[in-house]
Scaffold this motif. Structure first.
Motif, PDB file in Angstrom:
ATOM      1  N   UNK A   1       0.814  -1.222   0.000  1.00 52.36           N
ATOM      2  CA  UNK A   1       0.000   0.000   0.000  1.00 52.36           C
ATOM      3  C   UNK A   1       0.849   1.274   0.000  1.00 52.36           C
TER       4      UNK A   1
ATOM      5  N   UNK B   1      -3.859   7.608   0.240  1.00 46.57           N
ATOM      6  CA  UNK B   1      -4.275   7.066  -1.051  1.00 46.57           C
ATOM      7  C   UNK B   1      -3.532   5.792  -1.434  1.00 46.57           C
ATOM      8  N   UNK B   2      -2.772   5.231  -0.475  1.00 50.85           N
ATOM      9  CA  UNK B   2      -2.017   4.026  -0.810  1.00 50.85           C
ATOM     10  C   UNK B   2      -0.758   4.319  -1.618  1.00 50.85           C
ATOM     11  N   UNK B   3      -0.383   5.589  -1.637  1.00 53.28           N
ATOM     12  CA  UNK B   3       0.821   5.968  -2.398  1.00 53.28           C
ATOM     13  C   UNK B   3       2.037   5.957  -1.469  1.00 53.28           C
TER      14      UNK B   3
ATOM     15  N   UNK C   1      -8.848   9.636  -6.894  1.00 51.62           N
ATOM     16  CA  UNK C   1      -8.729   8.759  -5.727  1.00 51.62           C
ATOM     17  C   UNK C   1      -7.346   8.096  -5.641  1.00 51.62           C
ATOM     18  N   UNK C   2      -6.877   7.604  -6.757  1.00 51.95           N
ATOM     19  CA  UNK C   2      -5.648   6.802  -6.706  1.00 51.95           C
ATOM     20  C   UNK C   2      -4.418   7.477  -7.307  1.00 51.95           C
TER      21      UNK C   2
ATOM     22  N   UNK D   1      -2.938  11.935  -6.213  1.00 52.92           N
ATOM     23  CA  UNK D   1      -2.023  12.125  -5.079  1.00 52.92           C
ATOM     24  C   UNK D   1      -0.552  11.861  -5.413  1.00 52.92           C
ATOM     25  N   UNK D   2      -0.293  10.928  -6.342  1.00 55.29           N
ATOM     26  CA  UNK D   2       1.112  10.684  -6.700  1.00 55.29           C
ATOM     27  C   UNK D   2       1.730  11.941  -7.300  1.00 55.29           C
TER      28      UNK D   2
ATOM     29  N   UNK E   1       2.330  14.583  -4.714  1.00 54.59           N
ATOM     30  CA  UNK E   1       3.554  14.237  -3.983  1.00 54.59           C
ATOM     31  C   UNK E   1       4.800  14.591  -4.803  1.00 54.59           C
TER      32      UNK E   1
ATOM     33  N   UNK F   1      -4.934  -0.304  -4.676  1.00 54.31           N
ATOM     34  CA  UNK F   1      -3.764   0.146  -3.917  1.00 54.31           C
ATOM     35  C   UNK F   1      -2.835  -1.023  -3.584  1.00 54.31           C
ATOM     36  N   UNK F   2      -3.208  -2.216  -4.000  1.00 55.39           N
ATOM     37  CA  UNK F   2      -2.416  -3.393  -3.634  1.00 55.39           C
ATOM     38  C   UNK F   2      -1.755  -4.017  -4.866  1.00 55.39           C
ATOM     39  N   UNK F   3      -0.423  -4.078  -4.825  1.00 51.25           N
ATOM     40  CA  UNK F   3       0.308  -4.742  -5.907  1.00 51.25           C
ATOM     41  C   UNK F   3      -0.203  -6.168  -6.079  1.00 51.25           C
TER      42      UNK F   3
END
Lengths: 120, 500
Positions: free
Chosen positions: A33, A118-120, B369-370, B373-374, B377, B413-415
């Motif tokens: 996560x 956000x799991x980042x 959502x996913x 944010x990257x 950052x 969110x999970x590899x």
């Protein structure tokens, strides 16, 4: 038949066998996560290396750039080895605690949800 | 009396069917040893109909006219400094990927069709493969010519042929074709002729060439049009082969279905890079990857598979996973390249605020959502002067060779981790699709040339990443790689535009 080949009993050369890694084995390490790191990391490590060296000297360099790295409460972290729950022994060699060639070590920090949760 | 002129049909018959001969003192099976080992049963090759009935003389005539026009346009493009008319220098990085990643596949296709043409017992299929083989060789040549002009003004084009065999991400397209070419002739045709050319190639050529047009790249548009007129013939060959195999014998149906499942999966994995090019690398965007997937696969492909249902063929396995992945893969791929921008032969960048908003609009259920944010950052880190580059090497999938960047579709969110044990070795995969492919033929994939492992084995120079990039990949470190911002490409562009 493990391959469809014109040659009977054809077998392929195992390119990633441990003997090819100059005394090392490959170990993959992933932080669940935390997709700032797009994929788990691969490290070439001596099989007789104590887990402590992986934990204290190898992992921090690539992982520590994440703002949550410093907030990890290691006593609360759960670990998976090849998908099964696992408790690493710091002073025992990787190979002596079942971390073999191309094993996957994952750690989970459920209270840390990643950048902006956000799991980042 | 003047010689009677043959009509096209008779000419084709004389140039194809009658070129075949009976084997009087050789065993026909020895002449065509590859025809049977895959389990495919051919009862009557004469049932093969080449829908185009193209003869060599008409082929030369038609293609020569096309090439003449193509090179006239390329000359005009170069004389008028066409490189200054593109939308933005970021766009050129998509061409760098095209030249290093896609054009060498045309060359592999040329070799593959030449070989397959030799292996088929049926002369109609042999001639069709020969024509396609020559097309593919032309395609790689015209692509190199079209892009060579950019090589004079932008970094990163200079070593594409050397790099195809070496750079980590280029092992993805390379292994795709190596896998197909190491199969038998019928699997090759299902892999490349049907799954790739017929079902998936529209996703590469149509939106990408529109993208070139939207971004003022007339050189690429021109070779795209030239190639696209051949693609129609290739697609027909791909479809004809599938129908022929299915009509020849019912025992062929499960074999063909397995190949469709495999090559559809491998193809969609390969197209991840096209998804990323469309959503992130085109400054003027045509449509999102998700929209393209819906038009060209779900609608067009859906109709095709309905048509094939009467033969007992169903939709490719994991089609429902792929339907969900259209929301994710472009973002996951561009993030991977952004975070490895020090080890790529092209530039990467953070999308502009307008682009982030466009992505939110196109991907309302997933982007904010996913994925946003990257980028938030990354922006924070860049503002602090700490542009993020990943410091270690990634774990790769043994089959598709892509870093393990894909996530579970019920939890993005999970590899996604999958693995198999085979003869006391572990093998890892990015997905159920890749795991199935390995489990079906493990002896083939134990040979995978995985760049990260090859680096660890000392086969790629080194020891440091920079040595590998410079000496083994021949990346001009500091010019070809790193962020777009501050790159020589960007500086040169600003000078041309007077904004430096």
């Amino acid at each position: 038949m493990p391959v469809h080949a014109i040659t009977p009993n054809y077998s392929g050369e195992v390119k990633d066998r441990i003997e090819n890694f100059n005394g090392n084995q490959v170990v993959y390490v992933g932080w669940d996560k935390h997709l700032m790191f797009c994929a788990p990391f691969a490290f070439p490590l001596p099989p007789d290396m104590p887990f402590r060296v992986l934990f204290e000297s190898v992992m921090p360099d690539p992982f520590c750039v994440h703002p949550e790295w410093e907030k990890i409460d290691w006593s609360n972290v759960s670990w998976l080895l090849d998908g099964k729950p696992f408790t690493p022994q710091l002073d025992i060699a990787l190979q002596d605690q079942g971390i073999g060639h191309k094993s996957v070590v994952r750690f989970q920090t459920p209270e840390l949800l990643g950048f902006q949760n956000s799991g980042v | 009396m003047a010689a009677k002129k043959l009509n096209l049909k008779d000419k084709y018959r004389l140039l194809t069917r009658d070129l075949d001969w009976e084997f009087s003192y050789q065993d026909r099976k020895e002449a065509f040893p590859y025809e049977e080992f895959e389990g495919i049963k051919i009862t009557d090759w004469s049932k093969w109909e080449d829908p185009f009935r193209l003869t060599m003389d008409s082929y030369w005539k038609y293609q020569a006219e096309k090439e003449k026009k193509l090179y006239a346009i390329l000359d005009a493009f170069s004389q008028n400094n066409g490189q200054t008319n593109i939308s933005d220098p970021r766009y050129v990085n998509a061409l760098k990927i095209f030249l290093t990643g896609v054009s060498p596949l045309e060359y592999q296709a040329y070799q593959g069709f030449a070989q397959t043409g030799r292996e088929f017992g049926g002369v109609g299929a042999r001639v069709a493969c020969q024509m396609q083989s020559i097309d593919e060789l032309r395609h790689v040549q015209t692509q190199i010519h079209a892009m060579s002009h950019y090589n004079k003004f932008f970094d990163g084009f200079q070593e594409f042929s050397h790099q195809h065999d070496r750079i980590w991400y280029l092992s993805v397209p390379k292994s795709f074709f190596n896998d197909a070419r190491a199969a038998g002739p019928f699997e090759f045709m299902v892999a490349i002729g049907f799954s790739f050319e017929y079902v998936l190639t529209n996703l590469l050529f149509v939106p990408f060439m529109s993208g070139a047009a939207y971004n003022g790249d007339m050189a690429t548009v021109t070779f795209g049009f030239s190639a696209q007129s051949d693609e129609a013939r290739h697609m027909t060959l791909g479809l004809e082969v599938i129908k022929f195999l299915l009509e020849q014998h019912e025992d062929n149906v499960p074999i063909v279905q397995k190949w469709i499942d495999k090559w559809f999966w491998r193809g969609t994995r390969l197209l991840t890079i096209v998804a990323m090019m469309m959503d992130y690398m085109l400054p003027n965007k045509v449509m999102s990857w998700k929209e393209a997937w819906e038009v060209y696969f779900e609608e067009a492909g859906g109709a095709l598979f309905k048509d094939l249902a009467r033969y007992g063929i169903r939709m490719p396995k994991y089609a429902e996973t792929i339907e969900k992945e259209k929301e994710h893969i472009s973002h996951q791929a561009w993030w991977t390249f952004y975070t490895h921008g020090h080890a790529t032969g092209f530039h990467t960048w953070i999308p502009s605020d307008e682009e982030l908003d466009w992505l939110s609009e196109k991907y309302p259920d997933t982007f904010d959502k996913y994925y946003r944010p990257r980028w938030e950052m990354a922006k924070e880190m860049e503002a602090k002067g700490e542009r993020f580059y990943t410091k270690a090497l990634p774990q790769l999938c043994t089959v598709c060779q892509i870093p393990m960047l894909f996530t579970e579709m019920d939890d993005p969110t999970q590899t996604c981790y999958r693995s198999s044990d085979y003869e006391e070795n572990k093998y890892h995969f990015c997905s159920d699709g890749c795991k199935d492919i390995f489990d079906d033929e493990p002896e083939k994939y134990v040979q995978s040339w995985l760049p990260v492992h090859q680096i660890f084995q000392g086969n790629c120079g080194g020891p440091d990443v920079e040595d590998i990039l410079r000496d083994y990949y021949r990346i001009n470190v500091g010019a070809d790689n790193m962020d777009m911002k501050g790159s020589p490409d960007e500086l040169r562009w600003k000078e041309w535009k007077g904004t430096a």
